[in-house]
Write an enzyme that holds these catalytic residues in place. Structure first.
Site, PDB file in Angstrom:
ATOM      1  N   THR A 135       0.985  -1.509  -0.028  1.00  0.00           N
ATOM      2  CA  THR A 135      -0.177  -0.010  -0.003  1.00  0.00           C
ATOM      3  C   THR A 135       0.993   1.168   0.074  1.00  0.00           C
ATOM      4  OG1 THR A 135      -1.427   1.276   1.313  1.00  0.00           O
ATOM      5  CG2 THR A 135      -0.137  -0.344   2.521  1.00  0.00           C
ATOM      6  N   ASP A 136       0.296   2.314  -0.314  1.00  0.00           N
ATOM      7  CA  ASP A 136       1.065   3.623  -0.310  1.00  0.00           C
ATOM      8  C   ASP A 136       1.127   4.182   1.100  1.00  0.00           C
ATOM      9  OD1 ASP A 136      -1.669   4.365  -0.188  1.00  0.00           O
ATOM     10  OD2 ASP A 136      -2.017   6.004  -1.689  1.00  0.00           O
ATOM     11  N   GLU A 137       0.194   3.535   2.049  1.00  0.00           N
ATOM     12  CA  GLU A 137       0.216   3.873   3.498  1.00  0.00           C
ATOM     13  C   GLU A 137       1.544   4.087   3.979  1.00  0.00           C
ATOM     14  OE1 GLU A 137      -3.588   3.338   5.409  1.00  0.00           O
ATOM     15  OE2 GLU A 137      -4.490   3.075   3.403  1.00  0.00           O
ATOM     16  N   TYR A 160      -1.660  -0.649  11.018  1.00  0.00           N
ATOM     17  CA  TYR A 160      -1.709  -1.358   9.703  1.00  0.00           C
ATOM     18  C   TYR A 160      -0.579  -0.798   8.869  1.00  0.00           C
ATOM     19  CZ  TYR A 160      -3.253  -1.851   4.759  1.00  0.00           C
ATOM     20  OH  TYR A 160      -3.160  -2.075   3.416  1.00  0.00           O
ATOM     21  N   LYS A 164       2.443  -3.291   7.282  1.00  0.00           N
ATOM     22  CA  LYS A 164       2.746  -3.472   5.944  1.00  0.00           C
ATOM     23  C   LYS A 164       4.083  -3.041   5.526  1.00  0.00           C
ATOM     24  CE  LYS A 164       0.058  -4.730   2.919  1.00  0.00           C
ATOM     25  NZ  LYS A 164      -0.031  -6.127   2.257  1.00  0.00           N
TER      26      LYS A 164
HETATM   27  P1  NAD Z   1      -9.581  -7.322   2.371  1.00  0.00           P
HETATM   28  O1  NAD Z   1      -9.451  -7.253   3.730  1.00  0.00           O
HETATM   29  O2  NAD Z   1     -10.855  -7.123   1.492  1.00  0.00           O
HETATM   30  O3  NAD Z   1      -9.008  -9.094   1.902  1.00  0.00           O
HETATM   31  C1  NAD Z   1      -8.075  -9.666   2.507  1.00  0.00           C
HETATM   32  C2  NAD Z   1      -8.080 -11.146   2.447  1.00  0.00           C
HETATM   33  O4  NAD Z   1      -7.151 -11.914   3.131  1.00  0.00           O
HETATM   34  C3  NAD Z   1      -9.522 -11.686   2.985  1.00  0.00           C
HETATM   35  O5  NAD Z   1      -9.865 -12.586   1.890  1.00  0.00           O
HETATM   36  C4  NAD Z   1      -9.095 -12.263   4.205  1.00  0.00           C
HETATM   37  O6  NAD Z   1      -9.922 -13.735   4.589  1.00  0.00           O
HETATM   38  C5  NAD Z   1      -7.587 -12.815   3.789  1.00  0.00           C
HETATM   39  N1  NAD Z   1      -6.704 -13.139   4.929  1.00  0.00           N
HETATM   40  C6  NAD Z   1      -6.613 -12.236   6.017  1.00  0.00           C
HETATM   41  N2  NAD Z   1      -5.752 -12.711   7.131  1.00  0.00           N
HETATM   42  C7  NAD Z   1      -5.447 -13.828   6.586  1.00  0.00           C
HETATM   43  C8  NAD Z   1      -4.430 -14.928   6.900  1.00  0.00           C
HETATM   44  N3  NAD Z   1      -3.692 -14.738   7.950  1.00  0.00           N
HETATM   45  N4  NAD Z   1      -4.148 -15.740   5.914  1.00  0.00           N
HETATM   46  C9  NAD Z   1      -4.782 -15.889   4.715  1.00  0.00           C
HETATM   47  N5  NAD Z   1      -5.602 -15.130   4.254  1.00  0.00           N
HETATM   48  C10 NAD Z   1      -5.849 -14.298   5.040  1.00  0.00           C
HETATM   49  O7  NAD Z   1      -8.363  -6.728   1.558  1.00  0.00           O
HETATM   50  P2  NAD Z   1      -8.102  -6.084   0.138  1.00  0.00           P
HETATM   51  O8  NAD Z   1      -8.611  -4.615   0.407  1.00  0.00           O
HETATM   52  O9  NAD Z   1      -8.492  -6.772  -0.942  1.00  0.00           O
HETATM   53  O10 NAD Z   1      -6.568  -6.005  -0.015  1.00  0.00           O
HETATM   54  C11 NAD Z   1      -5.457  -6.939  -0.423  1.00  0.00           C
HETATM   55  C12 NAD Z   1      -4.009  -6.480  -0.340  1.00  0.00           C
HETATM   56  O11 NAD Z   1      -4.071  -5.303  -1.061  1.00  0.00           O
HETATM   57  C13 NAD Z   1      -3.705  -6.186   1.141  1.00  0.00           C
HETATM   58  O12 NAD Z   1      -2.429  -6.968   1.138  1.00  0.00           O
HETATM   59  C14 NAD Z   1      -3.701  -4.949   1.333  1.00  0.00           C
HETATM   60  O13 NAD Z   1      -2.832  -4.223   2.255  1.00  0.00           O
HETATM   61  C15 NAD Z   1      -3.389  -4.376  -0.104  1.00  0.00           C
HETATM   62  N6  NAD Z   1      -3.821  -2.959  -0.593  1.00  0.00           N
HETATM   63  C16 NAD Z   1      -5.232  -2.751  -0.185  1.00  0.00           C
HETATM   64  C17 NAD Z   1      -5.971  -1.307  -0.710  1.00  0.00           C
HETATM   65  C18 NAD Z   1      -7.097  -0.906  -0.542  1.00  0.00           C
HETATM   66  O14 NAD Z   1      -7.385   0.180  -0.880  1.00  0.00           O
HETATM   67  N7  NAD Z   1      -7.920  -1.814  -0.191  1.00  0.00           N
HETATM   68  C19 NAD Z   1      -4.726  -0.517  -1.340  1.00  0.00           C
HETATM   69  C20 NAD Z   1      -3.578  -0.897  -1.410  1.00  0.00           C
HETATM   70  C21 NAD Z   1      -3.128  -2.111  -1.113  1.00  0.00           C
HETATM   71  P1  TYD Z   2     -10.564   3.970   4.224  1.00  0.00           P
HETATM   72  O1  TYD Z   2     -11.302   3.556   3.269  1.00  0.00           O
HETATM   73  O2  TYD Z   2     -10.518   3.156   5.821  1.00  0.00           O
HETATM   74  O3  TYD Z   2      -9.252   3.902   3.740  1.00  0.00           O
HETATM   75  P2  TYD Z   2      -7.742   4.347   4.372  1.00  0.00           P
HETATM   76  O4  TYD Z   2      -7.625   4.598   5.939  1.00  0.00           O
HETATM   77  O5  TYD Z   2      -6.823   3.266   4.338  1.00  0.00           O
HETATM   78  O6  TYD Z   2      -7.341   5.454   3.315  1.00  0.00           O
HETATM   79  O7  TYD Z   2     -10.743   5.467   4.645  1.00  0.00           O
HETATM   80  C1  TYD Z   2     -10.456   6.451   3.397  1.00  0.00           C
HETATM   81  C2  TYD Z   2     -10.724   7.872   4.066  1.00  0.00           C
HETATM   82  O8  TYD Z   2     -12.012   8.209   4.573  1.00  0.00           O
HETATM   83  C3  TYD Z   2      -9.751   7.916   5.183  1.00  0.00           C
HETATM   84  O9  TYD Z   2      -9.303   9.327   5.119  1.00  0.00           O
HETATM   85  C4  TYD Z   2     -10.700   8.031   6.616  1.00  0.00           C
HETATM   86  C5  TYD Z   2     -12.142   8.407   6.189  1.00  0.00           C
HETATM   87  N1  TYD Z   2     -13.266   7.570   6.697  1.00  0.00           N
HETATM   88  C6  TYD Z   2     -14.356   8.445   7.119  1.00  0.00           C
HETATM   89  O10 TYD Z   2     -14.224   9.575   7.149  1.00  0.00           O
HETATM   90  N2  TYD Z   2     -15.464   7.980   7.692  1.00  0.00           N
HETATM   91  C7  TYD Z   2     -15.539   6.554   7.712  1.00  0.00           C
HETATM   92  O11 TYD Z   2     -16.532   6.186   8.338  1.00  0.00           O
HETATM   93  C8  TYD Z   2     -14.431   5.734   7.144  1.00  0.00           C
HETATM   94  C9  TYD Z   2     -14.517   4.085   7.113  1.00  0.00           C
HETATM   95  C10 TYD Z   2     -13.257   6.218   6.573  1.00  0.00           C
END
Ligand code: NAD
Ligand code: TYD
Length: 363
Positions: A135-137, A160, A164
């Site tokens: 992630t970019d975070e 988190y 990561k």
């Molecule tokens: P998500 O929470 O929707 O899905 C995570 C999946 O991982 C789920 O299916 C869960 O059951 C599985 N999981 C959790 N713990 C596990 C473990 N110990 N062993 C095996 N499986 C496990 O997450 P997502 O949004 O699909 O994100 C997927 C990846 O992309 C993550 O690594 C996240 O850090 C990265 N990512 C997400 C975003 C975003 O905006 N959602 C952005 C950048 C990077």
């Molecule tokens: P989120 O979807 O949790 O992603 P991330 O924290 O990984 O960027 O949140 C996106 C943005 O929205 C973040 O600045 C927090 C804000 N946010 C709210 O204002 N209200 C909410 O209920 C949630 C879940 C997030």
């Protein structure tokens, strides 16, 4: 010989989108999804893919060394794409431990299994690839200007992002120390179908449909760089096909949005879709404008102000680009949640209600 791909976290939001793409793009490949099916994992995200003869699902944790080693021995993977993670910042504030167990120890366990299979005895790294999805975070927060590049120092601010970041460092170390063939991707905020409704966009869509409060943290002026999930999957595929081993690729949508503006856009789209369809108006009754539901609530602890990705490297070197227009992507996403009410009703029952109360009850 056909490719043998391990996708971890493939029952989650982005992992299931990528699994769908890979099975279409590489019909000959053998694909194994390893997923613990936590609250965020859902087999219905994979739908019909479960029936494909070249697809296997294994329920289990990436931190489970005997299981992971057995899979590597039995299946002889040549590609690993590691999506599995605890992924929600707010949950990491409420309870960080599982983030360390999955994101750090889990990634370590996968790296060790890949090292054992590919770099010892008769193993070989020829044609092997370990793609770590991050992630970019990890870069922390930006001020009003500037972008995250692949050279930006890591400054994670939440449990988190710290977990990561730690996993990214391990991946890097396994390349430099052991020569494990790794690539890391750092992507911005994703949105689209099948996203668990704890994250901003699906939470606001569902609350807007139900006519419930829309809780915006702080002043709502925090900025994220949003990318449609299938654009992210396309980027990972490009990395799988053409990425250089040991490299890092930043992936972003070139699409900075303020939180409150996104919530307003969701309200407009939901108002419009429900007003144009009498059946939907009956299903989701609401008088007035849904933007009146916006409620500014206590800010998130350590809330990063702005994220913005400079994706020049992947665009130039791998010829990838995000192509989904934000308003169009949001319309498609809202429509998906409207059409898939049974999916979100099932996931917001039970555990989710407890989380929601703990997270929003006192705000
Ligand atoms: P998500 O929470 O929707 O899905 C995570 C999946 O991982 C789920 O299916 C869960 O059951 C599985 N999981 C959790 N713990 C596990 C473990 N110990 N062993 C095996 N499986 C496990 O997450 P997502 O949004 O699909 O994100 C997927 C990846 O992309 C993550 O690594 C996240 O850090 C990265 N990512 C997400 C975003 C975003 O905006 N959602 C952005 C950048 C990077
Ligand atoms: P989120 O979807 O949790 O992603 P991330 O924290 O990984 O960027 O949140 C996106 C943005 O929205 C973040 O600045 C927090 C804000 N946010 C709210 O204002 N209200 C909410 O209920 C949630 C879940 C997030």
């Amino acid at each position: 010989m056909a490719e043998n791909i391990l996708i971890t976290g493939g029952a989650g939001f982005i992992g299931s989108n990528f699994t769908r793409r890979i099975l279409k793009n590489r019909p000959e490949a053998r694909v194994t999804v390893l997923d613990k099916l936590t609250y965020a994992g859902n087999l219905s995200n994979l739908g019909d893919l479960m029936k494909k003869p070249n697809f296997d699902f294994e329920k289990g944790g990436i931190e489970n060394a005997p299981l992971v080693e057995r899979l590597f021995t039995e299946r002889d993977f040549d590609t690993v794409v590691n999506f599995a993670a605890e992924s929600h910042v707010d949950r990491s504030i409420l309870g960080p431990k599982v983030f360390l167990e999955t994101n750090i120890m889990g990634t370590f366990t996968l790296l060790e299994a890949a090292r054992g299979a590919w770099l010892s005895g008769s193993g070989s790294i020829e044609g092997k690839r370990f793609i770590h999805v991050s992630t970019d975070e990890v870069y922390g927060t930006l001020g009003e200007t500037g972008y995250f590049t692949e050279d930006t120092p890591y400054r994670p601010n939440s449990p988190y992002s710290a977990s990561k970041a730690a996993s990214d460092h391990l991946v890097r170390a396994y390349y430099h120390t052991y020569g494990l063939p790794v690539i890391t991707t750092n992507c911005s905020n994703n949105y689209g179908p099948y996203q668990f409704p704890e994250k901003l966009i699906p939470l606001m869509i569902i609350n807007a449909l139900k006519g419930e409060k829309l809780p915006v943290y702080g002043d709502g002026a925090n900025i994220r760089d949003w990318i449609y999930v299938s654009d992210h999957s396309a980027a990972i595929l490009a990395v799988m096909n053409k990425g250089q081993l040991g490299e890092v690729y930043n992936i972003g949508g070139r699409n900075e949005q303020k939180n409150v503006d996104i919530v307003k856009l969701i309200c407009e789209i939901v108002d419009k879709m429900t007003s144009e369809d009498p059946e939907l108006a009956r299903e989701y009754p609401f008088s007035g404008r849904r933007s009146e539901l916006i409620t500014f609530v206590a800010d998130r602890a350590g809330h990063d102000r702005r994220y913005a990705i400079d994706s020049t490297k992947i665009e130039r070197e791998l010829g990838w680009q995000a192509t989904t227009d934000f308003t169009h992507g949001m319309e498609k996403t809202v429509r998906w949640y409207i059409n898939n009410r049974p999916w979100w009703e099932a996931v917001i029952s039970g555990e989710y209600m407890k989380y929601y109360e703990e997270q929003y009850g006192k705000r």
